[in-house]
Scaffold this motif. Structure first.
Motif, PDB file in Angstrom:
ATOM      1  N   GLU A   1       0.649  -1.222  -0.011  1.00 46.52           N
ATOM      2  CA  GLU A   1       0.138  -0.070   0.017  1.00 46.52           C
ATOM      3  C   GLU A   1       1.026   1.265   0.161  1.00 46.52           C
ATOM      4  N   LYS A   2       1.951   1.362   0.618  1.00 41.96           N
ATOM      5  CA  LYS A   2       3.016   2.400   0.588  1.00 41.96           C
ATOM      6  C   LYS A   2       3.473   2.533  -0.505  1.00 41.96           C
ATOM      7  N   VAL A   3       3.910   1.835  -1.451  1.00 40.49           N
ATOM      8  CA  VAL A   3       4.459   1.908  -2.666  1.00 40.49           C
ATOM      9  C   VAL A   3       3.418   2.242  -3.742  1.00 40.49           C
ATOM     10  N   ALA A   4       2.220   1.712  -3.501  1.00 36.07           N
ATOM     11  CA  ALA A   4       0.802   2.074  -4.295  1.00 36.07           C
ATOM     12  C   ALA A   4       0.706   3.538  -4.030  1.00 36.07           C
ATOM     13  N   ALA A   5       0.724   4.032  -2.872  1.00 35.21           N
ATOM     14  CA  ALA A   5      -0.014   5.583  -2.400  1.00 35.21           C
ATOM     15  C   ALA A   5       1.531   6.309  -3.055  1.00 35.21           C
ATOM     16  N   ALA A   6       2.743   5.995  -3.163  1.00 30.62           N
ATOM     17  CA  ALA A   6       3.708   6.750  -3.505  1.00 30.62           C
ATOM     18  C   ALA A   6       3.820   6.820  -5.205  1.00 30.62           C
ATOM     19  N   THR A   7       3.265   5.680  -5.807  1.00 32.84           N
ATOM     20  CA  THR A   7       3.344   5.969  -7.208  1.00 32.84           C
ATOM     21  C   THR A   7       2.107   6.713  -7.800  1.00 32.84           C
ATOM     22  N   ALA A   8       1.095   6.713  -6.880  1.00 32.31           N
ATOM     23  CA  ALA A   8      -0.252   7.614  -7.156  1.00 32.31           C
ATOM     24  C   ALA A   8       0.434   9.246  -7.118  1.00 32.31           C
ATOM     25  N   LEU A   9       1.147   9.671  -5.999  1.00 32.05           N
ATOM     26  CA  LEU A   9       1.630  10.758  -5.755  1.00 32.05           C
ATOM     27  C   LEU A   9       2.472  11.190  -6.865  1.00 32.05           C
ATOM     28  N   VAL A  10       3.456  10.266  -7.573  1.00 23.73           N
ATOM     29  CA  VAL A  10       4.496  10.633  -8.554  1.00 23.73           C
ATOM     30  C   VAL A  10       3.477  10.939  -9.709  1.00 23.73           C
ATOM     31  N   ARG A  11       2.453  10.288  -9.958  1.00 24.79           N
ATOM     32  CA  ARG A  11       1.560  10.262 -11.189  1.00 24.79           C
ATOM     33  C   ARG A  11       1.035  11.727 -11.341  1.00 24.79           C
ATOM     34  N   GLU A  12       0.601  12.034  -9.794  1.00 29.18           N
ATOM     35  CA  GLU A  12      -0.143  13.325  -9.729  1.00 29.18           C
ATOM     36  C   GLU A  12       0.811  14.521  -9.953  1.00 29.18           C
ATOM     37  N   ARG A  13       2.063  14.414  -9.420  1.00 29.55           N
ATOM     38  CA  ARG A  13       2.819  15.609  -9.456  1.00 29.55           C
ATOM     39  C   ARG A  13       3.613  15.607 -11.111  1.00 29.55           C
ATOM     40  N   ARG A  14       3.684  14.528 -11.509  1.00 28.91           N
ATOM     41  CA  ARG A  14       4.499  14.380 -12.807  1.00 28.91           C
ATOM     42  C   ARG A  14       3.722  13.375 -13.925  1.00 28.91           C
ATOM     43  N   PRO A  15       2.619  14.018 -14.322  1.00 28.96           N
ATOM     44  CA  PRO A  15       1.844  13.043 -15.215  1.00 28.96           C
ATOM     45  C   PRO A  15       2.547  12.686 -16.528  1.00 28.96           C
ATOM     46  N   ASP A  16       3.440  13.383 -16.802  1.00 28.58           N
ATOM     47  CA  ASP A  16       4.306  13.253 -18.027  1.00 28.58           C
ATOM     48  C   ASP A  16       5.327  12.126 -17.779  1.00 28.58           C
ATOM     49  N   LEU A  17       5.555  11.784 -16.532  1.00 32.18           N
ATOM     50  CA  LEU A  17       6.736  10.702 -16.381  1.00 32.18           C
ATOM     51  C   LEU A  17       6.238   9.355 -16.331  1.00 32.18           C
ATOM     52  N   PRO A  18       6.684   8.395 -17.142  1.00 28.65           N
ATOM     53  CA  PRO A  18       6.420   6.921 -17.311  1.00 28.65           C
ATOM     54  C   PRO A  18       6.807   6.357 -15.728  1.00 28.65           C
ATOM     55  N   VAL A  19       5.785   5.775 -15.129  1.00 32.68           N
ATOM     56  CA  VAL A  19       5.994   5.245 -13.864  1.00 32.68           C
ATOM     57  C   VAL A  19       5.005   4.045 -13.704  1.00 32.68           C
ATOM     58  N   GLU A  20       5.571   2.981 -12.952  1.00 34.43           N
ATOM     59  CA  GLU A  20       4.806   1.897 -12.852  1.00 34.43           C
ATOM     60  C   GLU A  20       5.023   1.342 -11.366  1.00 34.43           C
ATOM     61  N   GLY A  21       4.003   1.062 -10.777  1.00 33.05           N
ATOM     62  CA  GLY A  21       4.189   0.590  -9.277  1.00 33.05           C
ATOM     63  C   GLY A  21       2.809   0.273  -8.627  1.00 33.05           C
ATOM     64  N   PRO A  22       2.909  -0.835  -7.731  1.00 28.07           N
ATOM     65  CA  PRO A  22       4.005  -1.348  -7.286  1.00 28.07           C
ATOM     66  C   PRO A  22       4.134  -2.380  -8.702  1.00 28.07           C
TER      67      PRO A  22
END
Length: 733
Positions: A578-599
């Motif tokens: 859940e921590k990693v999922a929440a962190a991934t959501a924050l990354v997508r929110e702050r940088r929608p242009d950045l390719p990110v996957e998680g968990p």
């Protein structure tokens, strides 16, 4: 067909090796598959330059596959009148190398090669090299010797026209070993570059002298034998007269029974009156053991050699010794590269070679690109551990390559003594003693103000900033340096705690963190955080991911971020997932242009086959370049496991998220590690906001005099949260 350039030396001792090494270094930043080729190599023993290149660079072909024929084989063919067969066999061998490589550097023979090998009957090398360059489809880069010439224009024009008359395509002309201040010749339709004589490149080492004279080494290890011999002094007079004639870099040649001269010269070297290269004792006489004991107590770090010849024959033989670039002379290689990169327009040369940069980034390409990018915009960095041998050796390399301007901290007398003792040149570095520097009062006031909420008084601050890491960090904060590298002899906590207290993190980043660049055989990956934060929360983990992506992009790596966990997608559950999922959501929110996957699990992040099964529609799975670990335990163990099991090179830890770059070294760092980390710090400093630079620090070695400076710029106090440093942080890196 591979891009091919043929380096041809017009004459003996022109320094063709410097140009060849410089070319291969340049191409190593552009292409993943480089080849080198020598048409002819000595019939007995290995060619030192070809050995150097095949060992220093991961070329497709090894030594045995990188030459045409030996001079013995060539002589036999020429003696039988089989000139065309000679050419045919060399061309056939060249094509085997060319088929495997994107670019090939050919190092031709020079006039001395044939004579030394006993092939006087062979046609003159100029026509031989021009013919081979044509057969290979190579452009040719002639190297003209400038030593002893007042005007090199005639030699440069002659080289160009002689080769074009032989139907060779001349890329450019390089005049090497020219006297300082010689103007560059003009008027040719191709570029002309001049490289001045560099004593540390042209001079033989003590080891080369020992080998040429068949000497017995009485004292001195590898460092002593690696010293450059810049002059020879024959000791036959009384002590005062000989001392008057000793010069820096001189090799003293004297009969073995002159214990008075040996002790006096050693004492002069130890006292800093002169920096000698070594001692040579003639007539086969070993020194008196009592004198040797005195010399050993002086701890000179000099080699002492014994030869059987007399002084006259010894000096005559020594004068004929030519320095050679080889695996045994790494300092000389760095000096040669520094001269080439400083005086040849490498950007223009790369353009002329028309080499397309490879999309694949190899470890060598990454490391060499670091040096190139740091040199392009030199920054001023401070190294607090100024008396540490590895730091001093790295300083010499960095200065010779022009990577950065450097300040070493410590007692200047002790730093220079230590440098003299191990035989390195650091004359271009600034030396500052925190204990006596005029900056100390200003730094104490700034630090006391900055930490007054922690009850730090001015008296306490005055003591704190004497510490080299605090002093160096204050230099960075005040704008007297652009970045700092420490940790060779200090713990991670001792290195980075001052940065957390003084420099702080950049706005909108809650935590400073670190990454390792993992140099695998065919790519470079970014691992974070493996050295600083024990158990980041979701917000901190998101900051680590964003900082790591920014670091990757700054170093030419397209960021595709994998937020690692023991679960891929929704396959698992638990607080850690859940921590990693929440962190991934924050990354997508702050940088929608950045390719990110998680968990995402590591195998799904790196292996396309696994990714096709677990996350077939992901833009990151199977091709991630930035791996963000959920905690320090996982990250630190993973990077070390990959480093050891995959034979990867781990460069780091590289700090990120700070307002100004401060980087930590492992206490087991090699000289190469230090050089890489300084280059990384210099590149980071380019993107950091910097105040106007103060006047340069004086290189004076007087420990009681500090240079006049402008008032320091007050470091900003940020409300940002600094991460805690684990007490065992030094073990983590």
């Amino acid at each position: 067909m591979a891009s091919s350039v043929y380096v041809a030396g017009l004459g003996s001792g022109v320094g063709k090796s410097t140009v060849a090494v410089g070319l291969v270094e340049l191409l190593s930043r552009q292409v993943a598959r480089i080849g080198v080729f020598r048409p002819l190599v000595p019939g007995t023993g290995k060619d030192p330059l070809l050995t150097l290149l095949t060992e220093r660079y991961p070329l497709i072909a090894g030594y045995d596959d990188s030459y045409g024929l030996t001079t013995t084989e060539a002589s036999a063919l020429v003696a039988d009148g089989k000139w065309e067969e000679l050419i045919s066999r060399i061309v056939e061998r060249y094509r085997e190398v060319e088929r495997q490589c994107a670019s090939v550097v050919v190092i031709g023979s020079d006039f001395a090669d044939g004579q030394q090998a006993g092939t006087d009957e062979m046609p003159r090398e100029l026509g031989f090299n021009a013919r081979l360059a044509t057969e290979f489809g190579s452009v040719i880069l002639p190297v003209v010797g400038g030593q002893g010439r007042v005007d090199i224009s005639g030699a440069v024009r002659s080289a160009y026209h002689s080769l074009t008359d032989l139907d060779a395509t001349v890329l450019a002309v390089i005049a090497n070993r020219v006297p300082a201040g010689t103007p560059t010749p003009q008027g040719l339709p191709v570029p002309v570059w001049t490289i001045p004589e560099v004593p540390s490149v042209a001079a033989p080492t003590v080891a080369e002298v020992a080998a040429a004279l068949d000497a017995t080494v009485v004292t001195g290890g590898d460092a002593a034998l690696d010293r450059d011999v810049l002059d020879y002094v024959v000791g036959a007079a009384h002590v005062p007269a000989v001392l008057d004639h000793l010069t820096d870099g001189a090799l003293l040649i004297t009969p073995g029974d002159r214990a008075d001269l040996l002790v006096a010269a050693s004492a002069a070297h130890s006292a800093g009156n002169v920096t000698l290269a070594g001692l040579v004792l003639t007539l086969g006489e070993f020194p008196d053991p009592r004198a040797v004991r005195v010399i050993e107590r002086l701890n000179t770090g000099l080699a002492m050699l014994v030869v059987k010849s007399d002084s006259f024959d010894t000096i005559k033989a020594a004068g004929r010794i030519e320095a050679k670039l080889s695996p045994a002379t790494p300092r000389k290689v760095e000096a040669a590269l520094g001269a080439f990169e400083k005086h040849v327009d490498t950007a223009e040369l790369a353009r002329l070679l028309d080499v397309t940069r490879s999309a694949r980034v190899t470890p060598l390409m990454f490391e060499n690109d670091l040096i190139d990018r740091a040199r392009a915009d030199r920054r001023h960095l401070v190294l607090p551990e100024g008396t540490e041998e590895r730091i001093l050796r790295a300083t010499e390399t960095l200065l010779r390559r022009g990577v950065a301007e450097l300040t070493l901290l410590g007692d200047p007398a002790e730093i220079t003594r230590r440098a003299r003792e191990i035989g390195v040149e650091i004359g271009g570095a600034h030396l500052v003693d925190p204990a006596t520097s005029s900056w100390r009062d200003d730094f104490a006031e700034q630090y006391a103000e900055l930490r007054k909420h922690k009850a730090v008084t001015l008296d306490l601050a005055y003591d704190v900033v004497r510490d080299v890491n605090y002093f160096g960090t204050m230099m960075v904060a005040a704008g007297h340096a652009d970045g700092m590298v420490s940790g060779a002899t200090h713990t991670t906590a001792a290195t980075i705690r001052p940065a957390f207290e003084i420099i702080k993190t950049v706005p909108d980043v809650s935590v400073a963190s670190s990454v390792f660049f993992m140099l695998l055989a065919d790519r470079v990956l970014v691992y974070g955080d493996c050295a600083v934060n024990p158990d980041p929360n979701a917000e901190q983990l998101a900051d680590i991911a964003l900082s790591s992506a920014q670091t990757a992009a700054a170093f030419g790596i397209e960021p595709r971020v994998a937020m690692l966990s023991y679960s891929t997608g929704s396959s698992g559950a638990g607080a850690d997932v859940e921590k990693v999922a929440a962190a991934t959501a924050l990354v997508r929110e702050r940088r929608p242009d950045l390719p990110v996957e998680g968990p995402i699990q590591y195998d799904a992040a790196i292996d396309p086959a696994v990714a096709a099964t677990k996350l077939p529609d992901s833009a990151v799975a199977g091709k991630a370049t930035v791996f963000v670990f959920p905690d320090l335990n996982t990250g630190n163990n993973t990077y070390k496991a990959v480093q050891r099991s995959a034979n990867a090179v781990a460069v780091g830890p590289v700090m990120q998220g700070l307002r100004r770059p401060v980087n930590d070294l492992s206490r087991g760092a090699t000289v190469k590690d230090i050089v890489n980390t300084v280059a990384i710090t210099a590149i980071q400093a380019r993107s950091a906001a910097s105040p106007p630079s103060p006047p340069p620090v004086s290189p004076s070695v007087s420990p009681s005099v500090s240079p006049p400076v402008s008032p320091p710029v007050s470091p900003s106090v940020s409300p940002s949260v600094s991460p805690s440093v684990s007490p065992s942080a030094q073990e983590q890196s």
